[in-house]
Design an enzyme around this catalytic site. Structure first.
Site, PDB file in Angstrom:
ATOM      1  N   ASP A 165       0.817  -1.210   0.000  1.00  0.00           N
ATOM      2  CA  ASP A 165       0.000   0.000   0.000  1.00  0.00           C
ATOM      3  C   ASP A 165       0.852   1.261   0.000  1.00  0.00           C
ATOM      4  O   ASP A 165       2.084   1.209   0.095  1.00  0.00           O
ATOM      5  CB  ASP A 165      -0.902   0.010   1.239  1.00  0.00           C
ATOM      6  CG  ASP A 165      -1.802  -1.205   1.301  1.00  0.00           C
ATOM      7  OD1 ASP A 165      -2.242  -1.667   0.245  1.00  0.00           O
ATOM      8  OD2 ASP A 165      -2.054  -1.688   2.425  1.00  0.00           O
ATOM      9  N   TYR A 242       6.355 -10.150   6.702  1.00  0.00           N
ATOM     10  CA  TYR A 242       6.217  -8.720   6.967  1.00  0.00           C
ATOM     11  C   TYR A 242       6.793  -8.407   8.346  1.00  0.00           C
ATOM     12  O   TYR A 242       6.719  -9.222   9.271  1.00  0.00           O
ATOM     13  CB  TYR A 242       4.751  -8.290   6.937  1.00  0.00           C
ATOM     14  CG  TYR A 242       4.191  -8.075   5.543  1.00  0.00           C
ATOM     15  CD1 TYR A 242       4.285  -6.834   4.925  1.00  0.00           C
ATOM     16  CD2 TYR A 242       3.561  -9.114   4.864  1.00  0.00           C
ATOM     17  CE1 TYR A 242       3.762  -6.634   3.654  1.00  0.00           C
ATOM     18  CE2 TYR A 242       3.042  -8.927   3.589  1.00  0.00           C
ATOM     19  CZ  TYR A 242       3.142  -7.677   2.998  1.00  0.00           C
ATOM     20  OH  TYR A 242       2.639  -7.488   1.746  1.00  0.00           O
TER      21      TYR A 242
END
Length: 451
Positions: A165, A242
């Site tokens: 994002d 992540y």
């Protein structure tokens, strides 16, 4: 051009001579001889012009049938097309003119690139959102500038591992596509470099060095790997990792770790994502590991921490939603059992409304593939490390400036008699997640789409 000027001069002289002949009455015979001579010479020149025009037409026909219609002139990079020399003056649509057609004779190979980027100034990785700049957009500008690609993304068989994002960074993003190659034959049946790394990389273009020379400072290619046809950076990925950075402060790390372990395994994460009912119909994902660890750098007054999440795949905004709920648990505002309730879509079919965790601390750390090993030349790797070290030092200097401002703020006199609306708002009570307004369920969204 010379013949035309010669003809014009002869015509003028002829007219002047005729005028002199008709105006002269003393001795007309010599003048008549001169006119006859000029007319004879004019007919000869006209005949020669016809011969030259015929010869020129034959040469043009031979040139149009020649197999070397496009030849690069030495030294200036100009291109000969159909007998016309086109140089650097035609800058408009240069990439389009010299892209696909001019590079068709080059060999190509299917390659995976490992990409690092600092996402602060980008509107995400993918370029389909029509927002600039994007990481993907900058990479393709560099690929076009270095003429490593030809054709569109479909012809390049382009794929990416993840769509991070806006503001999210990565040190291990992976993309795959066909690139120009120094090898004589196009290679689409590559082996992984671990099987035959010396042969695969010998004499090949140094993709890392070539691209890093033209990419912006906040994007870098870390390595490349030959890959077989059928490889997909998205669907061939075994797992993604992540990392989310945060300061410990007064957070209860033990409670957060207890809650994080409830994410392990396969669950329906529709209450921990931004739902896309139009394109996504399966919200089950498998979390392999979820750890909360101290980072290797610490401050005397605080401790920098990381959440390390490994999963086979992730939904849109899934990591930031999970982190946001864990922060509420770390503050003591929610119980770790709220995770069980949100994962139970029978008891909680609609997602409660809550803000996601900030995007800047989130990093796509790695994408794992079977047998894939990235390579890079020693000189290029040294240049890469030096660049990253310079960037790291630059951001540390910026941090030092803000730290200096923080120290100087202690010199400001505090007036306790002055109140502010911000202080009053801080005292607002926490609304439990399961008592908040909810978003539409997946079924309700689908019915609306169908209608």
């Amino acid at each position: 051009m010379f013949l035309a000027k010669r003809l014009l001069k002869l015509r003028i002289n002829s007219r002047n001579s005729e005028s002199e002949v008709w105006s002269s009455t003393k001795n007309p015979a010599p003048e008549m001889d001169l006119v006859a001579t000029l007319q004879s010479e004019l007919e000869t020149l006209r005949s020669r012009m016809k011969e030259l025009e015929s010869e020129n037409a034959k040469l043009s026909a031979q040139l149009s049938n020649c197999s070397c219609q496009e030849t690069k002139e030495k030294g200036n990079g100009s291109v000969m097309k159909n007998g016309v020399l086109e140089g650097h003056g035609k800058k408009k649509n240069k990439l389009r003119d010299l892209g696909y057609g001019a590079m068709m004779h080059h060999s190509k190979r299917y390659v995976a690139l490992k990409v690092m980027y600092f996402g602060l100034r980008f509107y995400g990785f993918a370029s389909e959102a029509q927002m600039d700049p994007t990481v993907e957009g900058e990479i393709f500008k560099a690929l076009e500038r270095t003429r490593l690609i030809f054709g569109d993304k479909k012809e390049l068989q382009y794929s990416r591992c993840g769509r991070t994002d806006k503001g999210v960074s990565s040190v291990g993003q992976v993309i795959a596509l066909f690139l120009r190659s120094n090898h004589r034959e196009s290679r689409g049946d590559n082996k992984y470099p671990g099987e035959n790394s010396i042969e695969e990389s010998f004499g090949e273009i140094d993709y890392v060095r070539v691209l890093n020379r033209v990419l912006p400072n906040d994007i870098r290619i870390m390595g490349w790997s030959p890959i077989p046809v059928g490889f997909s950076a998205r669907f061939s990925c075994l797992s993604r990792v992540y990392k989310y950075f945060f300061w410990q402060g007064n957070l209860n790390i033990t409670a957060m770790q207890t809650a994080a372990e409830k994410f392990l395994g396969e669950h329906d994460f529709r209450n921990f994502c931004k739902m896309d009912a139009d394109n996504v119909h399966n919200y089950r994902r498998h979390i392999i590991s979820f750890e909360i660890l101290p980072f290797n750098e610490s401050d005397k007054a605080d401790q920098l921490m990381i959440m390390k999440i490994k999963g086979s795949a992730f939904l849109w905004h899934q990591v930031r939603c999970m982190v946001a709920v864990l922060f509420l648990i770390g503050q003591g505002l929610e119980s770790p059992n709220v995770i069980d309730l949100l994962l139970d879509i029978e008891r909680t079919p609609r997602k409660p409304q809550f803000p996601m965790a900030p995007e800047i601390p989130l990093v796509l750390q790695s994408c794992e593939f079977e047998g894939l090993k990235f390579i890079c030349s020693s000189d290029t790797n040294q240049a890469l490390n030096e660049h990253l070290e310079r960037e790291c030092r630059s951001y540390k200097l910026q941090s030092a400036i803000f730290h200096e401002a923080l120290l100087n703020s202690s010199c400001i006199e505090i007036d306790n008699n002055i109140s502010s609306d911000h202080t009053k708002k801080k005292g607002a009570s926490h609304i439990p997640l399961l008592s908040r307004p909810t978003e539409p369920s997946y079924e309700e969204r689908r019915k609306k789409l169908v209608a």
